[in-house]
Motif scaffolding. Sequence first.
Motif, PDB file in Angstrom:
ATOM      1  N   GLU A  72       0.811  -1.212   0.000  1.00  0.00           N
ATOM      2  CA  GLU A  72       0.000   0.000   0.000  1.00  0.00           C
ATOM      3  C   GLU A  72       0.855   1.278   0.000  1.00  0.00           C
ATOM      4  N   LEU A  73       2.163   1.114   0.043  1.00  0.00           N
ATOM      5  CA  LEU A  73       3.066   2.253   0.160  1.00  0.00           C
ATOM      6  C   LEU A  73       3.758   2.604  -1.147  1.00  0.00           C
ATOM      7  N   THR A  74       3.237   2.087  -2.252  1.00  0.00           N
ATOM      8  CA  THR A  74       3.686   2.502  -3.578  1.00  0.00           C
ATOM      9  C   THR A  74       2.464   2.626  -4.484  1.00  0.00           C
ATOM     10  N   THR A  75       2.612   3.424  -5.520  1.00  0.00           N
ATOM     11  CA  THR A  75       1.557   3.571  -6.511  1.00  0.00           C
ATOM     12  C   THR A  75       2.205   3.733  -7.874  1.00  0.00           C
ATOM     13  N   GLN A  76       1.462   3.417  -8.902  1.00  0.00           N
ATOM     14  CA  GLN A  76       1.989   3.549 -10.259  1.00  0.00           C
ATOM     15  C   GLN A  76       1.251   4.671 -10.978  1.00  0.00           C
ATOM     16  N   ILE A  77       2.029   5.609 -11.517  1.00  0.00           N
ATOM     17  CA  ILE A  77       1.473   6.728 -12.275  1.00  0.00           C
ATOM     18  C   ILE A  77       2.201   6.787 -13.608  1.00  0.00           C
ATOM     19  N   HIS A  78       1.456   6.694 -14.698  1.00  0.00           N
ATOM     20  CA  HIS A  78       2.020   6.724 -16.051  1.00  0.00           C
ATOM     21  C   HIS A  78       3.178   5.741 -16.204  1.00  0.00           C
ATOM     22  N   GLY A  79       3.003   4.554 -15.602  1.00  0.00           N
ATOM     23  CA  GLY A  79       3.985   3.489 -15.743  1.00  0.00           C
ATOM     24  C   GLY A  79       5.172   3.587 -14.795  1.00  0.00           C
ATOM     25  N   ILE A  80       5.209   4.587 -13.930  1.00  0.00           N
ATOM     26  CA  ILE A  80       6.321   4.780 -12.998  1.00  0.00           C
ATOM     27  C   ILE A  80       5.845   4.468 -11.580  1.00  0.00           C
ATOM     28  N   TRP A  81       6.578   3.590 -10.882  1.00  0.00           N
ATOM     29  CA  TRP A  81       6.266   3.300  -9.481  1.00  0.00           C
ATOM     30  C   TRP A  81       6.867   4.384  -8.597  1.00  0.00           C
ATOM     31  N   VAL A  82       6.036   4.924  -7.696  1.00  0.00           N
ATOM     32  CA  VAL A  82       6.435   6.020  -6.820  1.00  0.00           C
ATOM     33  C   VAL A  82       5.997   5.682  -5.392  1.00  0.00           C
ATOM     34  N   PRO A  83       6.811   6.009  -4.388  1.00  0.00           N
ATOM     35  CA  PRO A  83       6.374   5.814  -3.011  1.00  0.00           C
ATOM     36  C   PRO A  83       5.070   6.574  -2.741  1.00  0.00           C
ATOM     37  N   ARG A  84       4.191   5.946  -1.970  1.00  0.00           N
ATOM     38  CA  ARG A  84       2.861   6.492  -1.682  1.00  0.00           C
ATOM     39  C   ARG A  84       2.695   6.656  -0.178  1.00  0.00           C
ATOM     40  N   CYS A  85       2.095   7.771   0.205  1.00  0.00           N
ATOM     41  CA  CYS A  85       1.787   8.050   1.601  1.00  0.00           C
ATOM     42  C   CYS A  85       0.286   8.316   1.707  1.00  0.00           C
ATOM     43  N   PRO A  86      -0.512   7.322   2.138  1.00  0.00           N
ATOM     44  CA  PRO A  86      -1.931   7.599   2.334  1.00  0.00           C
ATOM     45  C   PRO A  86      -2.122   8.488   3.562  1.00  0.00           C
ATOM     46  N   VAL A  87      -2.910   9.534   3.400  1.00  0.00           N
ATOM     47  CA  VAL A  87      -3.168  10.483   4.478  1.00  0.00           C
ATOM     48  C   VAL A  87      -4.678  10.679   4.595  1.00  0.00           C
ATOM     49  N   PRO A  88      -5.252  10.398   5.763  1.00  0.00           N
ATOM     50  CA  PRO A  88      -6.674  10.660   5.935  1.00  0.00           C
ATOM     51  C   PRO A  88      -6.968  12.145   5.723  1.00  0.00           C
ATOM     52  N   ARG A  89      -8.078  12.398   5.038  1.00  0.00           N
ATOM     53  CA  ARG A  89      -8.444  13.790   4.753  1.00  0.00           C
ATOM     54  C   ARG A  89      -8.703  14.537   6.058  1.00  0.00           C
ATOM     55  N   ARG A  90      -8.613  15.867   5.953  1.00  0.00           N
ATOM     56  CA  ARG A  90      -8.877  16.719   7.104  1.00  0.00           C
ATOM     57  C   ARG A  90     -10.297  16.471   7.584  1.00  0.00           C
ATOM     58  N   GLY A  91     -10.479  16.416   8.869  1.00  0.00           N
ATOM     59  CA  GLY A  91     -11.764  16.057   9.454  1.00  0.00           C
ATOM     60  C   GLY A  91     -11.675  14.674  10.082  1.00  0.00           C
ATOM     61  N   LEU A  92     -10.970  13.753   9.406  1.00  0.00           N
ATOM     62  CA  LEU A  92     -10.700  12.449  10.015  1.00  0.00           C
ATOM     63  C   LEU A  92      -9.517  12.558  10.967  1.00  0.00           C
ATOM     64  N   VAL A  93      -8.524  13.340  10.558  1.00  0.00           N
ATOM     65  CA  VAL A  93      -7.384  13.673  11.415  1.00  0.00           C
ATOM     66  C   VAL A  93      -7.100  15.161  11.239  1.00  0.00           C
ATOM     67  N   ASP A  94      -6.338  15.714  12.154  1.00  0.00           N
ATOM     68  CA  ASP A  94      -6.014  17.140  12.030  1.00  0.00           C
ATOM     69  C   ASP A  94      -4.750  17.338  11.202  1.00  0.00           C
ATOM     70  N   GLY A  95      -4.437  18.596  10.942  1.00  0.00           N
ATOM     71  CA  GLY A  95      -3.293  18.933  10.109  1.00  0.00           C
ATOM     72  C   GLY A  95      -1.968  18.468  10.672  1.00  0.00           C
ATOM     73  N   LEU A  96      -1.829  18.479  11.992  1.00  0.00           N
ATOM     74  CA  LEU A  96      -0.582  18.020  12.612  1.00  0.00           C
ATOM     75  C   LEU A  96      -0.370  16.535  12.332  1.00  0.00           C
ATOM     76  N   HIS A  97      -1.409  15.744  12.466  1.00  0.00           N
ATOM     77  CA  HIS A  97      -1.329  14.313  12.189  1.00  0.00           C
ATOM     78  C   HIS A  97      -0.965  14.083  10.718  1.00  0.00           C
ATOM     79  N   GLN A  98      -1.588  14.852   9.821  1.00  0.00           N
ATOM     80  CA  GLN A  98      -1.264  14.738   8.395  1.00  0.00           C
ATOM     81  C   GLN A  98       0.212  15.028   8.162  1.00  0.00           C
ATOM     82  N   ARG A  99       0.719  16.093   8.774  1.00  0.00           N
ATOM     83  CA  ARG A  99       2.125  16.457   8.601  1.00  0.00           C
ATOM     84  C   ARG A  99       3.042  15.357   9.128  1.00  0.00           C
TER      85      ARG A  99
END
Length: 153
Positions: free
Chosen positions: A112-139
Amino acid sequence: MTKKHNTHGTGILVAHHGILLTGVSGAGKSLLALDLLEQAQLRGEDAFLISDDRVDLSVDEDGLVMEPPATIEGMIELRGRGIIKLPYAKSAHVHLVVEFVDTMERLLEESELTTQIHGIWVPRCPVPRRGLVDGLHQRFLVHAALRSLGAIT
């Protein structure tokens, strides 16, 4: 370089590491981008906007590249204020994709920590949207992902 694909998202460059924030409108991409840029500047690091709301993506020999569409260079929306101007960079390679999600997972699988965009694998960081967690948690989630890449200490 391949053809440019105009994509919904926000791109920033923090200490030579390109971060692409993706997610639905209103998820908090611009606000988290502003927060990450501000925090980097407070640490004395270089920090630049690439593009807000729309990003041109392409692929070169070194990976996925993001650029601002010419019509919105240096502009980002701060809800409650409007469009503000920031220092920006003309391009950056994408080193991390921050994807806004609607759930808070406790323990993620490595897959779950990588994603493919236009054929390129890139590290992925899933972040719950604001409201589920606060900005400090996102950071904290983004900083943990950058640390895992050796991007920050």
